[in-house]
Design a protein around this motif. Structure first.
Motif, mmCIF file in Angstrom:
data_model
loop_
_atom_site.group_PDB
_atom_site.id
_atom_site.type_symbol
_atom_site.label_atom_id
_atom_site.label_comp_id
_atom_site.label_asym_id
_atom_site.label_seq_id
_atom_site.Cartn_x
_atom_site.Cartn_y
_atom_site.Cartn_z
ATOM 1 N N THR A 74 -11.511 -6.913 14.542
ATOM 2 C CA THR A 74 -12.202 -5.544 14.317
ATOM 3 C C THR A 74 -12.920 -5.198 15.672
ATOM 4 O O THR A 74 -13.269 -3.915 15.831
ATOM 5 C CB THR A 74 -13.119 -5.887 13.039
ATOM 6 O OG1 THR A 74 -12.387 -6.191 11.946
ATOM 7 C CG2 THR A 74 -14.050 -4.535 12.692
ATOM 8 N N ALA A 75 -13.656 -5.845 16.100
ATOM 9 C CA ALA A 75 -14.279 -5.515 17.393
ATOM 10 C C ALA A 75 -13.495 -4.847 18.312
ATOM 11 O O ALA A 75 -13.944 -4.035 19.133
ATOM 12 C CB ALA A 75 -15.280 -6.693 18.014
ATOM 13 N N GLU A 83 -7.854 -4.362 8.522
ATOM 14 C CA GLU A 83 -7.380 -4.439 7.114
ATOM 15 C C GLU A 83 -5.903 -4.317 6.903
ATOM 16 O O GLU A 83 -5.309 -4.854 6.020
ATOM 17 C CB GLU A 83 -8.111 -2.994 6.594
ATOM 18 C CG GLU A 83 -9.631 -3.236 6.253
ATOM 19 C CD GLU A 83 -9.782 -4.672 5.437
ATOM 20 O OE1 GLU A 83 -9.257 -4.691 4.337
ATOM 21 O OE2 GLU A 83 -10.693 -5.407 6.012
ATOM 22 N N MET A 84 -5.087 -3.602 7.897
ATOM 23 C CA MET A 84 -3.659 -3.642 7.617
ATOM 24 C C MET A 84 -2.967 -5.066 7.972
ATOM 25 O O MET A 84 -2.290 -5.363 7.243
ATOM 26 C CB MET A 84 -3.195 -2.505 8.637
ATOM 27 C CG MET A 84 -3.141 -1.190 8.265
ATOM 28 S SD MET A 84 -2.092 0.026 9.294
ATOM 29 C CE MET A 84 -3.489 0.483 10.223
ATOM 30 N N GLN A 111 -0.285 -8.754 -3.507
ATOM 31 C CA GLN A 111 -0.902 -7.999 -2.475
ATOM 32 C C GLN A 111 -0.165 -6.625 -2.187
ATOM 33 O O GLN A 111 -0.863 -5.772 -1.927
ATOM 34 C CB GLN A 111 -1.258 -8.758 -1.473
ATOM 35 C CG GLN A 111 -2.258 -8.188 -0.311
ATOM 36 C CD GLN A 111 -2.621 -9.471 0.641
ATOM 37 O OE1 GLN A 111 -3.300 -10.378 0.125
ATOM 38 N NE2 GLN A 111 -2.144 -9.173 1.835
ATOM 39 N N LEU A 112 1.046 -6.832 -1.996
ATOM 40 C CA LEU A 112 1.726 -5.697 -1.409
ATOM 41 C C LEU A 112 1.898 -4.635 -2.424
ATOM 42 O O LEU A 112 1.874 -3.606 -2.257
ATOM 43 C CB LEU A 112 3.263 -6.303 -1.076
ATOM 44 C CG LEU A 112 4.234 -5.393 -0.202
ATOM 45 C CD1 LEU A 112 3.450 -5.195 1.162
ATOM 46 C CD2 LEU A 112 5.506 -5.925 -0.237
ATOM 47 N N ALA A 113 1.900 -5.051 -3.971
ATOM 48 C CA ALA A 113 2.119 -3.912 -4.905
ATOM 49 C C ALA A 113 0.800 -3.124 -4.843
ATOM 50 O O ALA A 113 0.767 -1.830 -5.265
ATOM 51 C CB ALA A 113 2.151 -4.779 -6.244
ATOM 52 N N GLU A 114 -0.484 -3.484 -4.287
ATOM 53 C CA GLU A 114 -1.664 -2.834 -4.094
ATOM 54 C C GLU A 114 -1.958 -1.997 -2.865
ATOM 55 O O GLU A 114 -2.811 -1.448 -2.522
ATOM 56 C CB GLU A 114 -2.812 -3.710 -4.425
ATOM 57 C CG GLU A 114 -2.679 -4.153 -5.951
ATOM 58 C CD GLU A 114 -2.381 -3.085 -7.075
ATOM 59 O OE1 GLU A 114 -3.090 -2.197 -7.038
ATOM 60 O OE2 GLU A 114 -1.634 -3.369 -7.950
ATOM 61 N N ASP A 115 -1.049 -2.551 -1.889
ATOM 62 C CA ASP A 115 -1.384 -2.237 -0.290
ATOM 63 C C ASP A 115 -1.145 -0.850 -0.036
ATOM 64 O O ASP A 115 -0.615 -0.356 -0.806
ATOM 65 C CB ASP A 115 -0.870 -3.071 0.537
ATOM 66 C CG ASP A 115 -1.416 -4.413 1.046
ATOM 67 O OD1 ASP A 115 -2.451 -4.792 0.912
ATOM 68 O OD2 ASP A 115 -0.247 -5.601 1.412
#
Length: 194
Positions: A74-75, A83-84, A111-115
């Protein structure tokens, strides 16, 4: 894939993070995989953050946080890239006990179903490269190739087929979904008894 200073930095981070790691099917340095995934994803999008996340897609999953953490990412690359990468990472941390294969794969699919669509593109590119590598390994090793993996042919094909279904359902008929389905079908034709 277009070179930018950010892409160059991501390549350097991935090379350091995956240093000493190799692919399952041969002694190729592991960095070849994230580079290939980034090249494939760049066929589907020009979004630099998606390409950078593709380069880094296995870092949080396969590298101990003491080497390179989500906070480090993130930094260096921002919350969107992190996040990706989280979105395409299985629930495991390098160096810790990992859940069973099927549990991890079912979690990944949920997770992929909501990504995001960006995560779907990275996942498709990742699986396209894995499947193409499997086909090449099968050409070299024949049926012995299947023994390299933590799951048998039926389980591997279930997982890749489920990802292809999710990508098609969520992204529709696009280059990513077509290429992924073609790669799944190619490897399915190599399975024992196919």
């Amino acid at each position: 894939m277009t070179w930018t200073p950010t892409v160059d930095r991501a390549l350097a981070v991935a090379a350091r993070a995956h240093e000493g790691q190799t692919r399952k099917d041969d002694p190729t340095p592991y960095i070849a995989h994230p580079v290939a995934v980034a090249m494939i994803v760049s066929d589907f999008t020009e979004d630099e953050d998606v390409v950078v996340a593709a380069i880094l897609h296995d870092v949080l999953e396969d590298v101990p946080p003491s080497v390179y953490s989500a906070e480090d990412m993130t930094a260096e690359f921002g919350e969107r890239v992190t996040e990706m990468v989280r979105g395409v990472s299985e629930e495991k941390t390098a160096g810790e006990e990992t859940p069973p294969w099927r549990v991890r794969k079912e979690g990944y699919l949920s997770q992929l179903a909501e990504d995001s669509q960006e995560c779907l593109l990275i996942s498709a590119a990742d699986k396209i490269h894995n499947l193409r590598s499997m086909a090449v390994a099968h050409d070299r090793q024949g049926e012995a190739m299947w023994g390299l993996f933590n799951a048998g042919p039926a389980e591997k094909l279930w997982f890749y087929g489920a990802i292809a279904d999710t990508v098609s359902e969520r992204l529709g008929d696009c280059a990513a979904s077509r290429e992924l389905r073609r790669a799944v079908d190619d490897v399915a034709s190599l399975a024992p008894g196919a």
